[in-house]
Write a protein that holds these residues in place. Structure first.
Motif, PDB file in Angstrom:
ATOM      1  N   ALA A 163       0.835  -1.305   0.206  1.00 38.25           N
ATOM      2  CA  ALA A 163      -0.077  -0.020  -0.069  1.00 38.25           C
ATOM      3  C   ALA A 163       0.977   1.306  -0.036  1.00 38.25           C
ATOM      4  O   ALA A 163       2.034   1.117   0.301  1.00 38.25           O
ATOM      5  N   VAL A 184      -5.306   9.873   1.944  1.00 35.89           N
ATOM      6  CA  VAL A 184      -5.846   9.019   0.818  1.00 35.89           C
ATOM      7  C   VAL A 184      -4.608   7.840   0.665  1.00 35.89           C
ATOM      8  O   VAL A 184      -3.729   7.898   0.949  1.00 35.89           O
ATOM      9  N   GLY A 185      -5.589   6.819   0.526  1.00 37.68           N
ATOM     10  CA  GLY A 185      -4.318   5.418   0.539  1.00 37.68           C
ATOM     11  C   GLY A 185      -4.743   4.502  -0.963  1.00 37.68           C
ATOM     12  O   GLY A 185      -5.959   4.698  -1.232  1.00 37.68           O
ATOM     13  N   VAL A 186      -3.869   3.716  -1.276  1.00 35.14           N
ATOM     14  CA  VAL A 186      -3.964   2.896  -2.405  1.00 35.14           C
ATOM     15  C   VAL A 186      -3.589   1.451  -1.874  1.00 35.14           C
ATOM     16  O   VAL A 186      -2.571   1.394  -1.520  1.00 35.14           O
ATOM     17  N   TYR A 187      -4.545   0.265  -1.973  1.00 31.31           N
ATOM     18  CA  TYR A 187      -4.032  -1.011  -1.237  1.00 31.31           C
ATOM     19  C   TYR A 187      -4.309  -1.880  -2.294  1.00 31.31           C
ATOM     20  O   TYR A 187      -5.386  -1.943  -3.266  1.00 31.31           O
ATOM     21  N   VAL A 211      -7.803  -2.713  -6.907  1.00 32.41           N
ATOM     22  CA  VAL A 211      -7.096  -1.751  -5.634  1.00 32.41           C
ATOM     23  C   VAL A 211      -8.386  -1.306  -4.769  1.00 32.41           C
ATOM     24  O   VAL A 211      -9.545  -1.218  -5.416  1.00 32.41           O
ATOM     25  N   VAL A 244      -9.287   1.918  -2.468  1.00 32.29           N
ATOM     26  CA  VAL A 244      -8.914   3.246  -2.013  1.00 32.29           C
ATOM     27  C   VAL A 244      -9.749   3.886  -0.941  1.00 32.29           C
ATOM     28  O   VAL A 244     -11.054   4.108  -1.347  1.00 32.29           O
ATOM     29  N   VAL A 265     -10.615   7.228   1.478  1.00 34.73           N
ATOM     30  CA  VAL A 265     -10.218   8.544   1.605  1.00 34.73           C
ATOM     31  C   VAL A 265     -11.133   8.991   3.051  1.00 34.73           C
ATOM     32  O   VAL A 265     -12.161   8.702   3.363  1.00 34.73           O
ATOM     33  N   TRP A 272     -14.723   4.600   0.814  1.00 31.29           N
ATOM     34  CA  TRP A 272     -13.658   3.704   0.339  1.00 31.29           C
ATOM     35  C   TRP A 272     -14.451   3.372  -1.122  1.00 31.29           C
ATOM     36  O   TRP A 272     -15.693   3.238  -1.322  1.00 31.29           O
ATOM     37  N   ASP A 302     -13.724  -0.158  -3.724  1.00 34.06           N
ATOM     38  CA  ASP A 302     -12.922  -1.244  -4.329  1.00 34.06           C
ATOM     39  C   ASP A 302     -13.212  -1.688  -5.632  1.00 34.06           C
ATOM     40  O   ASP A 302     -14.325  -1.704  -6.063  1.00 34.06           O
ATOM     41  N   SER A 303     -12.438  -1.491  -6.543  1.00 33.84           N
ATOM     42  CA  SER A 303     -12.701  -1.847  -7.914  1.00 33.84           C
ATOM     43  C   SER A 303     -12.930  -3.112  -8.620  1.00 33.84           C
ATOM     44  O   SER A 303     -13.264  -3.671  -9.539  1.00 33.84           O
ATOM     45  N   TYR A 355     -18.348  -0.104  -2.462  1.00 34.68           N
ATOM     46  CA  TYR A 355     -18.074   0.782  -2.078  1.00 34.68           C
ATOM     47  C   TYR A 355     -18.782   1.181  -0.521  1.00 34.68           C
ATOM     48  O   TYR A 355     -19.571   0.303  -0.321  1.00 34.68           O
TER      49      TYR A 355
END
Length: 448
Positions: free
Chosen positions: A209, A224-227, A256, A258, A260, A279, A281-282, A315
Motif C-alpha cells: 500500500a 488517501v491510500g491505495v491498497y 485496488v 482506495v 479517503v 472507500w 474497491d474496484s 464502496y
C-alpha cells in the motif's frame, strides 16, 4: 527458536494472570491503546511498565530504536446461546519496532516500522455453535500463524504537514476507528473491515500500500491510500506471502482498494478524533448471500457466481467519533465516548451497515486511578436482499467490562456480553432459531 519463544511467552502469561489475582497489585491500561503509567519506580516489580524491566529500552529509544513486545489474550465462555455451553481461548503475541531515521541515518522525519503478530487459539462462535455475525472473542482470526503485519517507510516533509508512507500495511493502521477496548468485534478496530472482511483486511493482515496524510490545518488532516486488493494476502499456508514481504502472484489480483478520510482532532483538555471517510474497491465480486450467489451461510457469506459479470465495484462510507467528555482528575481520568457508523454498498454487501456506541471511564475509584469501566451497544444489519432466513435482521450486542490495572505491566478486563438475535434474527446456518447469547470472559494484556 522464535516459535519456541512464542509458546513460552504464552505459558508464562497464564501463570502471570493467576499470580496477579492472588497477589493483589495496582494500576491499569487498555489493550494496546494506552501508554504504561508514569512516573514509576524502575526497580519496582509491581509498578514498572514492563514485566522484565527496562532492559536498555530507554537508552535505545534515545538513540532512535523503539521496541515493544505485548501479549493479548481473551478467554470467553457462553452461558446461553448456541447449541452447547463451552469456552474458548484466543490471543496474539505481537512485536513492534520503530526506527527513527533522523537519529540513525540523518534523515529528519523518516521512520521505518516493523510489526510481527502471532495469533493462536479458537473461536467461541464455532466451538459453541453461536451463529453470530461478529466474533465474541475478536482477537481470533486470519490463521494461527506468525504474520508480517507492518513493514513500511514513512517520511514527513514541510514541517510535518505532509507524510508519505509505503510498504506492507493493514488498512486500519491509517484509516478507520483505531481502538480495541472490547471483546466483541462490533466495538473493536476498523469497522468497515468488520462487515466487509472479504476484501477489507483488518489487522493482522497486511497489503502492499501507499498512503498520503496532509495537514490542512493543525487540527485537520486529509488522507488517501491505495491498497493492492488480492485475496492471496489471506493465505495461511504460504509464508512467502503472509510472513515475507514478497508480492503475491498478480493473477489473483482483483484490483485496488482506495480509502479517503478527513480527520478533525480537537486539542485541549477535551480532546478527540472525528473521522469522516469512504472507500472504493474496484473488484467486481458480490458478497455471499445475495442474489446470484451459490452458498448462503449467515455470518460467513457465500461463493459468488462467476457468471454474473458484475463490473461495478464496491464502496461504502463511515464516520467515527472518539471524544473525551470530562476531566475528572490528573492524567487520563474522566469519561470518554465513541460512535461509529459504517454503511456499505447495498448491491454487493451481505452485511450492509453497522453502528456502535460506547463509553469508558478512567479512574473508576479515587483509590484506583488507573482502573476503568466500559459499556457499549451496537448493531449489525443483514442485507434485506440476502437469500437467507436472517435477511433484514439485526444482531444487537451489549457489552460491559471492568478493567483492573493489576500491575504496571499487567491489565485484566472482566467482561460480560449479551448478544441479541445472533446471526441477525437468531438463525443458525440451516435456519434453526437459536437463543440470545450470554458470554462471560476475561482479557489479559501483558507488556514484556
Amino acid at each position: 527458536m522464535l516459535r519456541r519463544f512464542v509458546n513460552t511467552a504464552r505459558v508464562c502469561s497464564v501463570g502471570i494472570a493467576f499470580s496477579s489475582l492472588l497477589g493483589g497489585a495496582v494500576h491499569a491500561a487498555d489493550f494496546s491503546t494506552k501508554a504504561a503509567p508514569v512516573p514509576y519506580a524502575a526497580d519496582d516489580f509491581w509498578t514498572r511498565p514492563y514485566l522484565f524491566g527496562d532492559l536498555g529500552r530507554t537508552k535505545l529509544k534515545e538513540q532512535g530504536i523503539e521496541l515493544g513486545l505485548t501479549l493479548g489474550n481473551e478467554s470467553v465462555g457462553n452461558v446461553t446461546g448456541g447449541s452447547r455451553n463451552t469456552a474458548a481461548n484466543a490471543g496474539q503475541l505481537w512485536f513492534g519496532a520503530k526506527l527513527d531515521m533522523g537519529k540513525l541515518a540523518g534523515i529528519p522525519g523518516g521512520t521505518v516500522g516493523l510489526t510481527l503478530v502471532d495469533r493462536f487459539g479458537k473461536n467461541l462462535n464455532t466451538e459453541a455453535d453461536i451463529p453470530a455475525l461478529q466474533l465474541t472473542n475478536e482477537v481470533f482470526g486470519r490463521g494461527n500463524i506468525l504474520r508480517l503485519t507492518q513493514l513500511y517507510y514513512s517520511q514527513k516533509l514541510f514541517d510535518d504537514r505532509l507524510e508519505l508512507k509505503g510498504g506492507r500495511l493493514p488498512v486500519g493502521s491509517d484509516f478507520f476507528f483505531g481502538l480495541c477496548e472490547f471483546i466483541n468485534l462490533t466495538f473493536c478496530g476498523g469497522q468497515p473491515g468488520n462487515i466487509q472482511g472479504g476484501y477489507i483486511y483488518n489487522w493482522p493482515v497486511s497489503q502492499w500500500a501507499g498512503v498520503v496524510h496532509y495537514k490542512l490545518a493543525p487540527e485537520f488532516t486529509i488522507s488517501v491510500g491505495v491498497y493492492d486488493a488480492n485475496p492471496n494476502y489471506l493465505t495461511t499456508s504460504d509464508p512467502a506471502i503472509y510472513f515475507l514481504p514478497g508480492i503475491p502472484a498478480s493473477s489473483r489480483a482483483s484490483g485496488v482498494m482506495v480509502p479517503v478520510e478527513l480527520v478533525w482532532a480537537p486539542s485541549g483538555p477535551l480532546n478527540g478524533t472525528w473521522r469522516l471517510g469512504g472507500w472504493y474497491d474496484s473488484a467486481s465480486t458480490i458478497d455471499g448471500g445475495l442474489p446470484g450467489v451459490i452458498s448462503t451461510i449467515p455470518g460467513i457469506g457465500g461463493v459468488p457466481d462467476q457468471n454474473l459479470g458484475d463490473q461495478r465495484g464496491r464502496y461504502g462510507v463511515y464516520e467515527s467519533i472518539l471524544q473525551r467528555l470530562t476531566v475528572d482528575g490528573p492524567g487520563a481520568q474522566g469519561w470518554y465516548t465513541f460512535l461509529n457508523t459504517t454503511v456499505a454498498d447495498h448491491r454487493t454487501s451481505y452485511q450492509d451497515y453497522q453502528i456502535a456506541l460506547g463509553f469508558r471511564h478512567t479512574g473508576t475509584f479515587s483509590w484506583r486511578p488507573q482502573d476503568e469501566v466500559g459499556f457499549a451497544v451496537g448493531t449489525t444489519h443483514v442485507n434485506s436482499a440476502a437469500l437467507s432466513p436472517n435477511a433484514g435482521g439485526n444482531e444487537v450486542p451489549i457489552e460491559v467490562w471492568y478493567g483492573w490495572q493489576a500491575t504496571g505491566w499487567l491489565n485484566l478486563k472482566f467482561d460480560a456480553q449479551y448478544v441479541i438475535n445472533p446471526g441477525g434474527r437468531g438463525y443458525n446456518a440451516v435456519g434453526v432459531k437459536t437463543d440470545n447469547a450470554v458470554v462471560l470472559g476475561m482479557r489479559t494484556e501483558v507488556h514484556f
